[in-house]
Motif scaffolding. Structure first.
Motif, PDB file in Angstrom:
ATOM      1  N   ALA A 140       0.801  -1.045  -0.005  1.00 17.35           N
ATOM      2  CA  ALA A 140      -0.108   0.144  -0.110  1.00 17.35           C
ATOM      3  C   ALA A 140       0.755   1.338  -0.086  1.00 17.35           C
ATOM      4  CB  ALA A 140      -0.984   0.002   1.224  1.00 17.35           C
ATOM      5  N   LEU A 141       1.939   1.272   0.680  1.00 19.54           N
ATOM      6  CA  LEU A 141       2.880   2.641   0.752  1.00 19.54           C
ATOM      7  C   LEU A 141       3.652   2.512  -0.506  1.00 19.54           C
ATOM      8  CD1 LEU A 141       4.076   2.534   4.463  1.00 19.54           C
ATOM      9  CD2 LEU A 141       2.151   3.712   3.125  1.00 19.54           C
ATOM     10  N   VAL A 144       1.516   4.407  -2.823  1.00 18.57           N
ATOM     11  CA  VAL A 144       1.715   6.070  -2.236  1.00 18.57           C
ATOM     12  C   VAL A 144       2.881   6.379  -2.941  1.00 18.57           C
ATOM     13  CG1 VAL A 144       2.223   7.555  -0.728  1.00 18.57           C
ATOM     14  CG2 VAL A 144       0.299   5.797  -0.393  1.00 18.57           C
ATOM     15  N   TYR A 148       2.420   9.370  -6.154  1.00 15.89           N
ATOM     16  CA  TYR A 148       3.074  10.719  -5.710  1.00 15.89           C
ATOM     17  C   TYR A 148       4.464  10.886  -6.602  1.00 15.89           C
ATOM     18  CZ  TYR A 148      -0.867  11.740  -3.150  1.00 15.89           C
ATOM     19  OH  TYR A 148      -2.332  12.178  -2.525  1.00 15.89           O
TER      20      TYR A 148
ATOM     21  N   PHE B  76      -6.694   7.487  -0.689  1.00 17.41           N
ATOM     22  CA  PHE B  76      -7.230   5.892  -0.573  1.00 17.41           C
ATOM     23  C   PHE B  76      -8.126   5.483   0.706  1.00 17.41           C
ATOM     24  CE2 PHE B  76      -3.007   6.167  -2.385  1.00 17.41           C
ATOM     25  CZ  PHE B  76      -2.989   5.344  -3.155  1.00 17.41           C
ATOM     26  N   GLU B  78      -7.934   3.325   3.052  1.00 13.01           N
ATOM     27  CA  GLU B  78      -7.177   3.629   4.105  1.00 13.01           C
ATOM     28  C   GLU B  78      -6.071   4.722   4.000  1.00 13.01           C
ATOM     29  OE1 GLU B  78      -5.450   1.093   1.918  1.00 13.01           O
ATOM     30  OE2 GLU B  78      -7.438   1.108   1.715  1.00 13.01           O
ATOM     31  N   ARG B  80      -2.958   5.573   4.463  1.00 13.75           N
ATOM     32  CA  ARG B  80      -1.767   5.420   3.989  1.00 13.75           C
ATOM     33  C   ARG B  80      -0.783   6.520   4.037  1.00 13.75           C
ATOM     34  NH1 ARG B  80      -2.611   1.999  -1.607  1.00 13.75           N
ATOM     35  NH2 ARG B  80      -3.965   0.691  -0.974  1.00 13.75           N
ATOM     36  N   LEU B  81      -0.893   7.248   5.227  1.00 18.24           N
ATOM     37  CA  LEU B  81       0.286   8.192   5.431  1.00 18.24           C
ATOM     38  C   LEU B  81       1.403   7.480   5.829  1.00 18.24           C
ATOM     39  CD1 LEU B  81      -1.926  10.286   7.619  1.00 18.24           C
ATOM     40  CD2 LEU B  81      -0.954  11.264   5.263  1.00 18.24           C
ATOM     41  N   ALA B 134      -4.903  12.888   4.910  1.00 12.93           N
ATOM     42  CA  ALA B 134      -4.835  12.316   3.562  1.00 12.93           C
ATOM     43  C   ALA B 134      -4.996  12.980   2.404  1.00 12.93           C
ATOM     44  CB  ALA B 134      -5.162  10.695   3.389  1.00 12.93           C
TER      45      ALA B 134
END
Lengths: 245, 229
Positions: A140-141, A144, A148, B76, B78, B80-81, B134
């Motif tokens: 999931a990360l 991200v 980005y 998202f 979730e 997701r930070l 987020a």
């Protein structure tokens, strides 16, 4: 508290046993302390510790860097994992002593062969631990980072390394413990300096006090390294985990 | 700027056993610059997959996406930070990756009602706060395309209200192409300019219609319009 008590108990046992036996093979603590002092005064102790520490650091860094890169690749890409797996398994099961002997035979009794052999003996352990870490990376990360448009360096520093940190710390901790013991063996077998070389000398002279003096001094150095370098780094890497309460 | 153009002929998900599961089929949608589109449909009809294809996170499909903008912000389901970085750092990071000058994280966080939280870690936040953070992160890249996957799902009413108000304000500016996946017709009616409805799996486009102005106050108008379509 209990730690101190148990250490004191160990010392007392040693002392008592030495007093009872009255044998050259088990000198009492004061004799070891005296040997330590005389080696220090003769100017032999510190150079030996420094030489060994240098080899430990070099072999440790080499094993950590190469092992992490290889372990990451194996955890991340199935093909890399499949190709390198038999090699790593083989290496895991070859005694460090054999690696050292072969390195000395093939490359001569050189500094590079010594450090390379130690690094190679430690490498598979790092690979296996970091591979597990790489397999556990959160996809999931990763998304991200893709969304980005993180560059490769940013992805490594901000996304991958923080997740690998506990695994790297585990590899480093167990790694340092293995590396310094193996370094003593390479020194004993084929280096003209360092704690291992001195141990070899004391062994031939049946100087058990000197032998213990060098071993304990270096064990002390390694405990110090762990306390001032490894443990704080580990703590820093884990700090964010305490945020979620 | 030509509209973002989504053409999905077929999207199938491989499965451990059996034939691949067909998730989406024949979805063709254009997203004019500045438009706000709500994607509605039953659970499991491929709404999230559609967003992932739109943003480029999923490239394993038959079809094409044209004119995808460079700067995309996504919220998202979730949050997701990055948990090891403060909220401010999370915002700064994406802006830096997008090649933008350093943003003012405090100002962005204030917009989502998180003033004073800039130096905190994501683990200290509730789900609602984290999703707002987020959203602030998505805004930090000054997105040309903003994608929201169920932004109101399982949120406390304060967080949901904050996000809804901010989105309404943002969308009124009309600069950011926005795609919003939701279950709730009310959200679509309030926020979106048009609604795309997907059928059950495999999701195909069953209706695409503009939200009638009257539906802003009375979501039932949209429901009626949908039934007609």
């Amino acid at each position: 508290m209990y730690g101190w008590l148990s250490s004191a108990l160990l010392l007392a046992l040693w002392w008592g046993l030495a007093a009872m036996l009255q044998d050259r093979a088990l000198p009492a603590p004061p004799a070891v302390l005296a040997a330590l002092r005389s080696e220090l005064a003769a100017g032999a102790l510190l150079p030996a510790l420094a030489a060994t520490l240098g080899r430990v650091v070099a072999a440790f860094l080499l094993a950590m860097i190469l092992g992490s890169a290889l372990g990451y690749a194996m955890g991340r890409w199935r093909a890399a994992g499949a190709v390198a797996d038999p090699w790593v398994t083989l290496l895991l099961n070859i005694p460090a002593l054999v690696v050292i002997l072969l390195a000395y035979i093939w490359f001569g009794q050189t500094e590079a062969a010594a450090i390379g052999a130690v690094a190679l003996a430690k490498l598979p352990n790092v690979v296996v631990v970091v591979r597990e870490g790489a397999r556990a990376l959160d996809p999931a990360l990763d998304e991200v980072a893709r969304l980005y448009r993180f560059g490769p360096l940013m992805r490594l520093r901000e996304v991958v390394l923080p997740q690998l940190a506990p695994f790297l710390a585990a590899a480093a901790r167990s790694g340092l413990a293995i590396v310094w013991k193996v370094v003593l063996v390479v020194e004993l077998l084929g280096r003209p300096s360092g704690v291992g070389f001195e141990l070899h000398l004391r062994f031939q002279l049946f100087d058990v006090a000197g032998l213990l003096a060098y071993s304990l001094a270096f064990a002390g150095v390694m405990l110090l390294v762990e306390a001032v370098a490894l443990r704080p780094a580990e703590k820093r890497a884990r700090a964010w985990r305490h945020a979620a309460a | 700027m030509p509209p973002l153009e989504l053409r999905i002929r077929r999207k199938a998900q491989p499965r451990a056993e059996g034939p691949p599961l067909e998730v989406l089929r024949d979805v063709a949608l254009d997203f004019p610059t500045g438009s706000v589109t709500a994607v509605l449909g039953p659970s499991g009809c491929g709404k999230t997959t559609l967003l992932r294809i739109l943003t480029g996170l999923d490239t394993a499909f038959e079809g094409s996406v044209h004119h995808r903008p460079r700067r995309i912000g996504m919220v998202f389901q979730e949050p997701r930070l990055l948990p090891w970085r403060s909220l401010a750092d999370n915002l700064r990071m994406v802006a830096a990756a997008a090649g933008l000058p350093p943003p003012r994280p405090e100002a962005l966080l204030e917009r989502v009602g998180l003033e004073g939280w800039a130096t905190r870690l994501p683990g200290e936040l509730s789900l609602g706060m984290a999703r707002r953070a987020a959203l602030a992160r998505a805004l930090a890249v000054q997105p040309e395309l903003l994608v929201l996957d169920e932004p109101f799902a399982s949120l406390d009413s304060e967080s949901a209200g904050r996000i809804r108000a901010l989105l309404a304000e943002l969308l009124a500016e009309g600069r950011t192409t926005t795609v919003l996946v939701t279950h709730a017709l009310e959200d679509a009616a309030e926020l979106a300019g048009r609604v795309a409805v997907l059928t059950a799996r495999p999701g195909t486009l069953s209706a695409l219609l503009d939200v009638p102005p009257a539906a802003r106050r009375e979501p039932a108008v949209l429901r009626a319009a949908l039934v007609q379509a």
